[in-house]
Design a protein around this motif. Structure first.
Motif, PDB file in Angstrom:
ATOM      1  N   CYS A   1      -3.632  -1.271   2.028  1.00 52.77           N
ATOM      2  CA  CYS A   1      -3.330  -2.742   1.112  1.00 52.77           C
ATOM      3  C   CYS A   1      -5.036  -3.122   1.017  1.00 52.77           C
ATOM      4  N   THR A   2      -4.772  -3.216  -0.424  1.00 54.52           N
ATOM      5  CA  THR A   2      -5.874  -3.728  -1.813  1.00 54.52           C
ATOM      6  C   THR A   2      -5.794  -4.843  -1.895  1.00 54.52           C
TER       7      THR A   2
ATOM      8  N   THR B   1      -3.517  -0.696   6.226  1.00 57.26           N
ATOM      9  CA  THR B   1      -2.247   0.160   5.152  1.00 57.26           C
ATOM     10  C   THR B   1      -1.137   0.320   5.196  1.00 57.26           C
TER      11      THR B   1
ATOM     12  N   ASP C   1      -0.875  -4.473  -3.951  1.00 54.43           N
ATOM     13  CA  ASP C   1      -1.250  -3.075  -4.811  1.00 54.43           C
ATOM     14  C   ASP C   1      -1.231  -1.674  -3.353  1.00 54.43           C
TER      15      ASP C   1
ATOM     16  N   SER D   1      -3.354   1.431  -2.758  1.00 56.33           N
ATOM     17  CA  SER D   1      -4.466   2.097  -3.167  1.00 56.33           C
ATOM     18  C   SER D   1      -3.698   3.733  -2.743  1.00 56.33           C
ATOM     19  N   ASP D   2      -4.002   4.627  -3.548  1.00 50.27           N
ATOM     20  CA  ASP D   2      -4.023   5.915  -3.534  1.00 50.27           C
ATOM     21  C   ASP D   2      -3.997   6.438  -2.253  1.00 50.27           C
ATOM     22  N   THR D   3      -5.179   5.857  -1.104  1.00 47.06           N
ATOM     23  CA  THR D   3      -5.074   6.545   0.692  1.00 47.06           C
ATOM     24  C   THR D   3      -4.307   5.789   1.421  1.00 47.06           C
TER      25      THR D   3
ATOM     26  N   CYS E   1       1.618   1.204  -6.477  1.00 46.57           N
ATOM     27  CA  CYS E   1       1.524   2.308  -5.543  1.00 46.57           C
ATOM     28  C   CYS E   1       0.654   3.456  -6.075  1.00 46.57           C
ATOM     29  N   ALA E   2      -0.648   3.425  -5.632  1.00 49.86           N
ATOM     30  CA  ALA E   2      -0.951   4.693  -6.414  1.00 49.86           C
ATOM     31  C   ALA E   2      -1.176   6.027  -5.263  1.00 49.86           C
ATOM     32  N   THR E   3      -0.041   5.335  -4.056  1.00 46.88           N
ATOM     33  CA  THR E   3       0.106   6.955  -3.159  1.00 46.88           C
ATOM     34  C   THR E   3       0.763   7.966  -3.586  1.00 46.88           C
TER      35      THR E   3
END
Length: 91
Positions: free
Chosen positions: A85-86, A36, A78, A80-82, A10-12
């Motif tokens: 869900c990638t 998301t 995964d 993302s920073d936003t 998780c890049a958030t």
């Protein structure tokens, strides 16, 4: 389905459940325009489990190829920073 899908990354970093990874017990993947993490919340505190072992509890994106009976069947996801869900893929 016999396994629960892990949140691999998780890049958030602004999420209260991200403390070196997802510390929520379970996240929900939802969203109206894009897939998301609906568990995302910005607070001045960190919460969740003491270790980063988040998993997908529910998926509300019926058109995702990994969705089976509102559960995620992907090997892992995964975020993302936003908070997207990638791993989301349309059938």
């Amino acid at each position: 389905m016999s396994t629960i899908t892990a949140v691999k990354s998780c890049a958030t970093t602004s999420c209260a459940y991200n403390d070196g990874g997802c510390t929520a017990f379970a996240v929900t993947i939802a969203g109206t325009d894009s897939a998301t993490c609906a568990t995302f919340i910005t607070l001045d505190a960190r919460g969740g489990l003491p270790v980063a072992h988040g998993q997908v509890g529910a998926c509300q994106r019926l058109e995702c190829m990994h969705n089976s009976n509102l559960m995620c069947g992907a090997e892992g996801i995964d975020i993302s920073d936003t908070a997207a869900c990638t791993s989301y893929e349309v059938r």
